[in-house]
Scaffold this active site. Structure first.
Site, mmCIF file in Angstrom:
data_model
loop_
_atom_site.group_PDB
_atom_site.id
_atom_site.type_symbol
_atom_site.label_atom_id
_atom_site.label_comp_id
_atom_site.label_asym_id
_atom_site.label_seq_id
_atom_site.Cartn_x
_atom_site.Cartn_y
_atom_site.Cartn_z
ATOM 1 N N VAL A 155 10.969 -3.990 6.305
ATOM 2 C CA VAL A 155 10.856 -3.023 5.803
ATOM 3 C C VAL A 155 9.469 -2.813 4.398
ATOM 4 C CG1 VAL A 155 11.228 -0.538 4.389
ATOM 5 C CG2 VAL A 155 12.327 -1.465 6.244
ATOM 6 N N GLU A 156 10.043 -4.096 3.837
ATOM 7 C CA GLU A 156 9.200 -3.715 2.066
ATOM 8 C C GLU A 156 7.697 -4.419 2.853
ATOM 9 O OE1 GLU A 156 9.354 -3.263 -1.027
ATOM 10 O OE2 GLU A 156 11.722 -1.504 -0.116
#
Length: 346
Positions: A155-156
């Site tokens: 996600v990051e």
């Protein structure tokens, strides 16, 4: 999907692909001390959005330089030369503001689809296989299972493919001294000022040129998108006597696990509890989901009010005092409902 903490540290977009309608226990927080970031294309040219020499002979910057010299033994003349090169980033200032449409901002299905596509899932499987040894090591050392760490990195930064193309010095200087008008402007500016201080200390201590470090529009760095203040406190190296390198997988994995452990991760504790789909439980969930991250109820209080959990083999007596927060992951135009939204108690 779990968040443990009542501070301004949010575990941004911690993966929720196993959630339907759920109750989440409190204990974990965030990697970057910033608001959820909107996408800016990797490699996009943003030079037209900067202003040169804005921070030369700037009164607030000069005061900051004096503090850095007194507190951390920096050379004030060298810092003045550095900030004369720092540039105002209109893009950073724009990106930290809320999106124009609140409905768009709160559309869980759109948000989820941004992170759960076949390409990212396949990349996650490859990353897990390639780094399974260090993932097991992180699990043993900190009690954080591999799937949580792998999902966070996906996600990051899309497993290191999207770590940001903004000059961190420019982004942090802009947001520390020119944060755009907002109700929480002073609070946010103080946060970025602290991160600017920690960024300069960190780059000096490990011998990095601060003008060459790239990251997000808010100054988050590396695969885990840690803010500089979090790097100083929580980053860990896979090798002794070497500073952590958050552009590398091993150090990023260990750093995320260490961060979560320091903020209350408890091995073997549930990540999410499903809320019952009966109308009574859904009404309680709707009434309790106030959008605030801080827990205001215990599980026992909500159970006493009539909320039911759709969770087998849960020792309720052991969890009655657990602080929890109901989190609504809404679809615009639809009420909190198990068939439409993800309601989570976390």
């Amino acid at each position: 999907m779990i968040r443990f903490s009542s501070k301004l540290f949010f575990l941004k977009r911690i993966p929720s692909f196993f959630i339907s309608s759920a109750l989440v226990a409190h204990g974990h927080t965030a990697l970057a001390q910033s608001q959820p970031e909107r996408s800016v294309g990797q490699g996009q040219n943003l030079e037209e959005d900067i202003t040169l020499r804005r921070y030369a002979n700037h009164p607030a910057v000069d005061a900051f330089i004096s503090e850095m010299a007194a507190r951390h033994d920096f050379d004030a003349h060298a810092l003045r030369r550095l900030f004369a090169r720092a540039r105002y980033s209109a893009t950073s200032a724009k990106q930290v503001m809320p999106v124009a449409s609140p409905e768009q901002q709160r559309n869980w299905h759109v948000y989820r689809s941004s992170f759960l596509d076949e390409k990212r899932i396949r990349a996650g499987v490859r990353f897990w296989r390639a780094h399974q040894a260090v993932l097991r090591r992180a699990d043993r050392a900190f009690g954080v299972p591999p799937e949580i760490i792998v999902a966070i990195i996906g996600v990051e930064s899309f497993y290191g493919h999207q770590m940001g193309n903004f000059h961190v010095l420019d982004a942090l200087t802009t947001l520390a001294f020119d944060y755009p008008p907002a109700p929480n402007r002073l609070e946010r500016a103080r946060l970025f000022r602290q991160n600017l201080e920690d960024f300069l200390v960190w780059t000096r201590d490990i011998g990095l040129d601060p003008t060459r470090v790239l990251g997000s529009y808010a100054g988050a760095i590396g695969m885990p998108q840690f803010m500089p203040s979090n790097i100083l406190q929580y980053a860990r190296s896979d090798e002794p006597n070497r500073p952590p390198e958050l552009t590398g997988a091993a150090d990023s994995i260990l750093s995320i696990a260490h961060y979560l452990r320091r903020y209350g991760w408890e091995a073997g504790r549930p990540v999410v509890w499903n809320i019952g789909v009966d109308s009574g439980s859904q009404r309680i969930a709707q009434a309790t989901a106030d959008g605030r991250p801080e827990p205001h109820h215990t599980l026992g209080q909500l159970l006493q009010a009539g909320l039911l959990l759709n969770k087998a083999f849960l020792d309720l007596r052991a969890e009655l005092d657990t602080p929890v927060t109901v989190v609504d992951l809404p679809t615009p135009g639809q009420p909190v409902d198990a068939s439409n939204n993800a309601s989570n108690l976390r």
